[in-house]
Design an enzyme around this catalytic site. Structure first.
Site, PDB file in Angstrom:
ATOM      1  N   HIS A   1     -66.460  -9.825  -2.775  1.00  0.00           N
ATOM      2  CA  HIS A   1     -66.890 -10.140  -4.020  1.00  0.00           C
ATOM      3  C   HIS A   1     -68.592  -9.840  -4.006  1.00  0.00           C
ATOM      4  O   HIS A   1     -69.102  -9.149  -4.663  1.00  0.00           O
ATOM      5  CB  HIS A   1     -66.844 -11.434  -4.497  1.00  0.00           C
ATOM      6  CG  HIS A   1     -67.627 -11.908  -5.597  1.00  0.00           C
ATOM      7  ND1 HIS A   1     -67.301 -11.276  -6.862  1.00  0.00           N
ATOM      8  CD2 HIS A   1     -68.751 -12.394  -6.078  1.00  0.00           C
ATOM      9  CE1 HIS A   1     -67.886 -11.804  -7.910  1.00  0.00           C
ATOM     10  NE2 HIS A   1     -68.954 -12.450  -7.317  1.00  0.00           N
TER      11      HIS A   1
ATOM     12  N   GLU B   1     -67.920  -8.430 -14.721  1.00  0.00           N
ATOM     13  CA  GLU B   1     -67.579  -9.305 -13.469  1.00  0.00           C
ATOM     14  C   GLU B   1     -67.547  -8.180 -12.255  1.00  0.00           C
ATOM     15  O   GLU B   1     -66.544  -7.405 -12.354  1.00  0.00           O
ATOM     16  CB  GLU B   1     -67.033 -10.313 -13.532  1.00  0.00           C
ATOM     17  CG  GLU B   1     -66.898 -11.186 -12.000  1.00  0.00           C
ATOM     18  CD  GLU B   1     -66.057 -12.546 -12.024  1.00  0.00           C
ATOM     19  OE1 GLU B   1     -66.007 -13.001 -11.163  1.00  0.00           O
ATOM     20  OE2 GLU B   1     -66.061 -13.131 -13.210  1.00  0.00           O
TER      21      GLU B   1
ATOM     22  N   ASP C   1     -57.527 -10.711 -29.744  1.00  0.00           N
ATOM     23  CA  ASP C   1     -58.371 -11.868 -29.665  1.00  0.00           C
ATOM     24  C   ASP C   1     -58.412 -12.488 -28.340  1.00  0.00           C
ATOM     25  O   ASP C   1     -57.352 -13.429 -28.040  1.00  0.00           O
ATOM     26  CB  ASP C   1     -58.091 -12.647 -30.768  1.00  0.00           C
ATOM     27  CG  ASP C   1     -59.107 -13.930 -31.036  1.00  0.00           C
ATOM     28  OD1 ASP C   1     -59.538 -14.249 -30.226  1.00  0.00           O
ATOM     29  OD2 ASP C   1     -58.776 -14.478 -32.046  1.00  0.00           O
TER      30      ASP C   1
ATOM     31  N   LYS D   1     -58.771 -19.285 -13.984  1.00  0.00           N
ATOM     32  CA  LYS D   1     -59.775 -18.618 -14.457  1.00  0.00           C
ATOM     33  C   LYS D   1     -59.798 -17.152 -13.561  1.00  0.00           C
ATOM     34  O   LYS D   1     -59.944 -16.042 -14.198  1.00  0.00           O
ATOM     35  CB  LYS D   1     -61.168 -18.862 -14.037  1.00  0.00           C
ATOM     36  CG  LYS D   1     -62.625 -18.425 -14.518  1.00  0.00           C
ATOM     37  CD  LYS D   1     -63.064 -17.192 -13.339  1.00  0.00           C
ATOM     38  CE  LYS D   1     -64.360 -16.477 -13.999  1.00  0.00           C
ATOM     39  NZ  LYS D   1     -64.716 -15.489 -13.158  1.00  0.00           N
TER      40      LYS D   1
END
Length: 456
Positions: free
Chosen positions: A410, A102, A313, A297
């Site tokens: 962004h 991202e 993991d 998130k």
């Protein structure tokens, strides 16, 4: 494919190819698997097959290593491996490796690291490292008898796993506790052995599961010989034995703080006003689940990137952290902020079960490199780094949201993806990157400017 009355219908052209399920797929060579895939689903497209081969490693030994990480491997799936420098954590200056696709995540983390590096850096501490596993079983009988049996058999359970725990105990780990839990209020006849473990620098999944399966075997066998049980009570039914990825007592805390006047970096807002707006944004995530999910998130952008880069993991980490965010019955923010006596404080407290030995840590060359970059951390030290990465990412996001807006930074980072989608040349990329230093980036504006540049 379409849905009707809760049934799935497959388009007839696809269905005709799927009428003969393949058997023995796992026993085919990689070439045979690709040939079957191309013939069955890719219309024998040489371009698609070329994409799979394009990502093979030229070193055949390294490629074989990757092939054997999982089953039915056809190729490698690349993610960018980047670095966020200048993280001052408990007085040590570290560069944090991140594996993520991202745009703006690594840039944002690096910016937050630079900001807090001149304000005392990040403080982090591990609160506890206890991990959990459970043996789930049905018992059809008297609860008091079961409790008496459990107290009798518990030492035998500990003794039975000695061959498994011996090496772990040498490192200071092992079985910490075994408890009998009555869950019959939720499901009839349902009980569990709730077990606590310390696994030191190992994540410990295989160790815990091996212990649990041995507990179940001995528990069931001993019940058959317990004199106080009736014939029905002797038949304890083991449902399953498995570790839990919810580890609310394997906790790490990270925080930053500074006098409020030191937040005066943005010329458009003074430090106190910035702090109040920032805290309000965090408070909204604490009470509003719709915001909290996106808020968290963003935190996981930083956490997952480090977890993945270090061979841990990330699915287990994600599920455990999100469960922790909802531990009070409502999904809420993982971070918190305050302003007291002129001191701004921002912190995170999360459960993290990580390992720096075992698994991919000694197999995957980039994982080994990531741990070398972090100066060969222990599991506790890695917990601190991961928590700091999540906190830094969240600080950068809220900083942008409450000042310039999230899209300004962004979308500028996303610009390169847009240009690559439209096959921009290096010269075009250079020209348009310069153009958008003073213009707002959107997908349409980037495409439009690219067309103008090509027409001119």
């Amino acid at each position: 494919m379409y849905l009707n009355n809760n049934c799935i219908f497959v388009h007839s052209k696809l269905a005709s190819k799927m009428t003969k399920p393949i058997t023995g797929f796992s026993r085919l060579t990689k070439k045979q698997k690709i040939d079957w895939l191309a013939e069955t689903y890719l219309k024998d497209s040489p371009e698609d097959v070329a994409v799979l081969r394009q990502y093979w490693n030229e070193d055949s030994r390294l490629q074989q290593l990757h092939d054997e990480f999982t089953e039915n491997t056809l190729s490698n799936f690349y993610l960018p491996f980047g670095l966020a420098p200048n993280f001052l954590i408990n007085g040590d200056l570290l560069a944090i490796p991140m594996a993520i696709e991202e745009s703006s995540v690594i840039a944002a983390a690096s910016k937050a690291a630079k900001f807090w590096g001149s304000r005392g850096g990040f403080k982090a501490e591990v609160i506890d490292t206890k991990k959990i596993g459970q043996v789930h079983f049905n018992f059809f009988g008297n609860k008091q008898k079961l409790e008496s049996f459990f107290e009798t058999v518990k030492p035998k359970l500990i003794e039975a796993v000695k061959p498994i725990t011996r090496n772990m105990e040498k490192r200071g780990g092992g079985v910490l506790a075994i408890k009998l839990k009555d869950k019959t209020a939720e499901i009839a006849n349902y009980y569990q052995l709730h077990c606590e473990f310390e696994t030191k620098d190992s994540m410990g999944a295989n160790f815990i599961n091996s212990c649990l399966e041995k507990f179940a075997e001995v528990f069931q066998d001993e019940a058959q010989n317990y004199a106080d049980f009736s014939s029905e009570e002797k038949d304890i039914e083991i449902i399953m034995s498995i570790l839990s990825n919810y580890v609310p007592e394997c906790l790490v805390r990270a925080e930053v703080s500074c006098p409020v006047e030191e937040l005066n970096e943005n010329k458009d807002i003074n430090g106190e006003d910035f702090a109040k707006k920032f805290i309000q944004a965090v408070n909204i995530a604490e009470v509003e689940p719709y915001r909290a999910v996106t808020h968290n998130k963003g935190i996981m952008n930083g956490i997952d990137a480090v977890v993945l880069a270090t061979g841990n993991d990330f699915r287990a980490v994600e599920s455990g952290i999100h469960a922790y965010a909802a531990r009070n019955g409502k999904y809420s923010s993982l971070t918190h902020a305050s302003l007291e006596n002129g001191i701004f404080k921002f912190w995170i407290e999360i459960p993290l079960a990580l390992g720096t030995v075992g698994g991919l840590t000694s197999l995957h060359p980039l994982v080994k490199l990531a741990l070398d970059i972090l100066q060969k951390p222990s599991a506790k030290e890695l917990m601190k780094v991961v928590a700091v990465a999540g906190l830094a990412q969240n600080f950068a996001a809220i900083n942008s949201l409450t000042t310039t807006g999230i899209q300004q930074g962004h979308m500028k980072m996303h610009l390169m993806n847009i240009l690559n989608q439209h096959n921009a040349t290096e010269a075009e990329k250079k020209s348009l990157t310069q153009h958008f230093t003073t213009h707002t980036v959107t997908h349409s504006s980037a495409v439009e400017e690219l067309k103008k540049l090509r027409n001119s």
